[in-house]
Design a protein around this motif. Sequence first.
Motif, PDB file in Angstrom:
ATOM      1  N   GLY A   1      95.842 100.038  19.274  1.00 34.51           N
ATOM      2  CA  GLY A   1      96.706 100.342  20.517  1.00 34.51           C
ATOM      3  C   GLY A   1      96.383  99.443  21.675  1.00 34.51           C
ATOM      4  O   GLY A   1      96.812  99.655  22.781  1.00 34.51           O
ATOM      5  N   VAL A   2      95.300  98.492  21.291  1.00 31.62           N
ATOM      6  CA  VAL A   2      95.015  97.736  22.275  1.00 31.62           C
ATOM      7  C   VAL A   2      95.909  96.484  22.715  1.00 31.62           C
ATOM      8  O   VAL A   2      96.454  95.861  21.581  1.00 31.62           O
ATOM      9  CB  VAL A   2      93.601  97.203  22.101  1.00 31.62           C
ATOM     10  N   ARG A   3      96.220  96.256  24.025  1.00 28.55           N
ATOM     11  CA  ARG A   3      97.034  95.311  24.032  1.00 28.55           C
ATOM     12  C   ARG A   3      96.240  94.014  24.177  1.00 28.55           C
ATOM     13  O   ARG A   3      95.248  93.913  24.519  1.00 28.55           O
ATOM     14  CB  ARG A   3      97.967  95.198  25.446  1.00 28.55           C
TER      15      ARG A   3
ATOM     16  N   GLU B   1      90.628 104.458  21.604  1.00 23.50           N
ATOM     17  CA  GLU B   1      89.133 104.772  21.197  1.00 23.50           C
ATOM     18  C   GLU B   1      88.329 103.659  21.997  1.00 23.50           C
ATOM     19  O   GLU B   1      86.868 103.574  22.042  1.00 23.50           O
ATOM     20  CB  GLU B   1      88.869 104.863  19.842  1.00 23.50           C
ATOM     21  N   PHE B   2      89.072 102.716  22.362  1.00 24.51           N
ATOM     22  CA  PHE B   2      88.250 101.493  22.942  1.00 24.51           C
ATOM     23  C   PHE B   2      88.164 101.562  24.662  1.00 24.51           C
ATOM     24  O   PHE B   2      88.959 102.351  25.069  1.00 24.51           O
ATOM     25  CB  PHE B   2      88.904 100.160  22.614  1.00 24.51           C
ATOM     26  N   ALA B   3      87.046 100.859  25.110  1.00 26.90           N
ATOM     27  CA  ALA B   3      86.911 100.977  26.729  1.00 26.90           C
ATOM     28  C   ALA B   3      88.065  99.951  27.635  1.00 26.90           C
ATOM     29  O   ALA B   3      88.065 100.184  28.419  1.00 26.90           O
ATOM     30  CB  ALA B   3      85.523 100.521  26.803  1.00 26.90           C
ATOM     31  N   PHE B   4      88.889  99.289  26.694  1.00 30.96           N
ATOM     32  CA  PHE B   4      89.743  98.642  27.320  1.00 30.96           C
ATOM     33  C   PHE B   4      91.286  98.868  26.821  1.00 30.96           C
ATOM     34  O   PHE B   4      91.469  99.015  25.716  1.00 30.96           O
ATOM     35  CB  PHE B   4      89.340  97.203  27.116  1.00 30.96           C
TER      36      PHE B   4
ATOM     37  N   ALA C   1      90.493  90.786  13.306  1.00 30.34           N
ATOM     38  CA  ALA C   1      90.069  91.561  14.516  1.00 30.34           C
ATOM     39  C   ALA C   1      91.351  91.863  15.543  1.00 30.34           C
ATOM     40  O   ALA C   1      91.527  93.014  15.958  1.00 30.34           O
ATOM     41  CB  ALA C   1      89.008  90.862  15.392  1.00 30.34           C
ATOM     42  N   LEU C   2      92.382  90.836  15.559  1.00 29.83           N
ATOM     43  CA  LEU C   2      93.366  91.170  16.338  1.00 29.83           C
ATOM     44  C   LEU C   2      94.402  92.330  15.682  1.00 29.83           C
ATOM     45  O   LEU C   2      94.839  93.213  16.478  1.00 29.83           O
ATOM     46  CB  LEU C   2      94.258  89.662  16.168  1.00 29.83           C
ATOM     47  N   GLU C   3      94.205  92.452  14.482  1.00 29.69           N
ATOM     48  CA  GLU C   3      94.957  93.343  13.629  1.00 29.69           C
ATOM     49  C   GLU C   3      94.473  94.776  13.879  1.00 29.69           C
ATOM     50  O   GLU C   3      95.080  95.873  14.273  1.00 29.69           O
ATOM     51  CB  GLU C   3      94.970  93.122  12.047  1.00 29.69           C
ATOM     52  N   GLU C   4      93.172  94.652  13.746  1.00 37.59           N
ATOM     53  CA  GLU C   4      92.484  96.160  14.100  1.00 37.59           C
ATOM     54  C   GLU C   4      92.823  96.495  15.544  1.00 37.59           C
ATOM     55  O   GLU C   4      92.885  97.603  16.013  1.00 37.59           O
ATOM     56  CB  GLU C   4      90.891  95.983  13.734  1.00 37.59           C
TER      57      GLU C   4
ATOM     58  N   ASN D   1      82.036 100.023  20.929  1.00 42.73           N
ATOM     59  CA  ASN D   1      80.878 100.855  21.449  1.00 42.73           C
ATOM     60  C   ASN D   1      80.235 100.180  22.613  1.00 42.73           C
ATOM     61  O   ASN D   1      79.144 100.225  22.927  1.00 42.73           O
ATOM     62  CB  ASN D   1      79.760 100.634  20.305  1.00 42.73           C
ATOM     63  N   TRP D   2      81.289  99.757  23.600  1.00 37.32           N
ATOM     64  CA  TRP D   2      80.941  99.135  24.814  1.00 37.32           C
ATOM     65  C   TRP D   2      80.102  99.718  25.705  1.00 37.32           C
ATOM     66  O   TRP D   2      80.371 100.926  26.055  1.00 37.32           O
ATOM     67  CB  TRP D   2      82.392  98.691  25.589  1.00 37.32           C
ATOM     68  N   ASN D   3      79.236  99.245  26.215  1.00 37.73           N
ATOM     69  CA  ASN D   3      77.977  99.971  26.938  1.00 37.73           C
ATOM     70  C   ASN D   3      77.369  99.080  28.091  1.00 37.73           C
ATOM     71  O   ASN D   3      76.364  99.305  28.545  1.00 37.73           O
ATOM     72  CB  ASN D   3      76.822 100.797  26.088  1.00 37.73           C
ATOM     73  N   HIS D   4      78.247  98.159  28.506  1.00 35.96           N
ATOM     74  CA  HIS D   4      78.006  96.957  29.188  1.00 35.96           C
ATOM     75  C   HIS D   4      78.363  97.670  30.729  1.00 35.96           C
ATOM     76  O   HIS D   4      79.307  98.091  30.844  1.00 35.96           O
ATOM     77  CB  HIS D   4      78.282  95.623  28.894  1.00 35.96           C
TER      78      HIS D   4
END
Length: 222
Positions: A108-110, A3-6, A100-103, A219-222
């Motif tokens: 699934g973010v490396r 769900e993340f941009a990265f 933060a790392l756990e979440e 919610n990355w929008n940069h």
Amino acid sequence: MTEFAFDLIGFDLDGTLLETCGDLTAAVNHAIGTIGLAPFAEAEIRTYVGKGARVMLRRALAASGQEDPALLERLLPLLFDHYEAHVAVHSHPYPGLIDALEELRGAGVRLAVCTNKIERFTLPLIEKLNLAEYFCAVIGGDTTGLLKPDPAPLRAMVEKAGGGRCLFVGDSSNDTLAAAALGVPSVVVSFGYCDGPPAELGGTAVIDHFDELVPLVRNWNH
């Protein structure tokens, strides 16, 4: 697909993941104490951190009125040996980091590390603080033979971690410049060893606490 941009988020170590100034101060004071110089307060050493151990010790010696390069070379191994033996006495993760790392990992973010601290200290420090399980790649200051702000270490981190869309989190211009040179966005943590006003270090965004990281990247929008 997360769900993340990265796909990958990389982190600097000192002043970003970890508050390490207590152990660095002890190592500097041990080294300069062998020649009878007065110890420094942690707040003073904090202003010398960020460009590597050699620069940190050189700054401390200069502030003590000692600028002999030969003295620096003589004391540096003493600093290294003391630091290696006491690498995680006072050092600790910044508030909110583990959550933060756990979440991020759960989504699934490396996660990876790219630091100018050499592997001799980086790897044991991460192990002793029980953080190794979170990171699929760790690049130290001697891994590639180049240091940030050169982008080579960051590039090596991305490659070792499996590539993909990357964000880098750091606390200094070394981090933002390396990220910019590689073409990846960066986040500055304002609580680290910033070498200027956080908002002026060239990052894409600034956070004041690790509680802000996950909402920011979700919610990355940069």
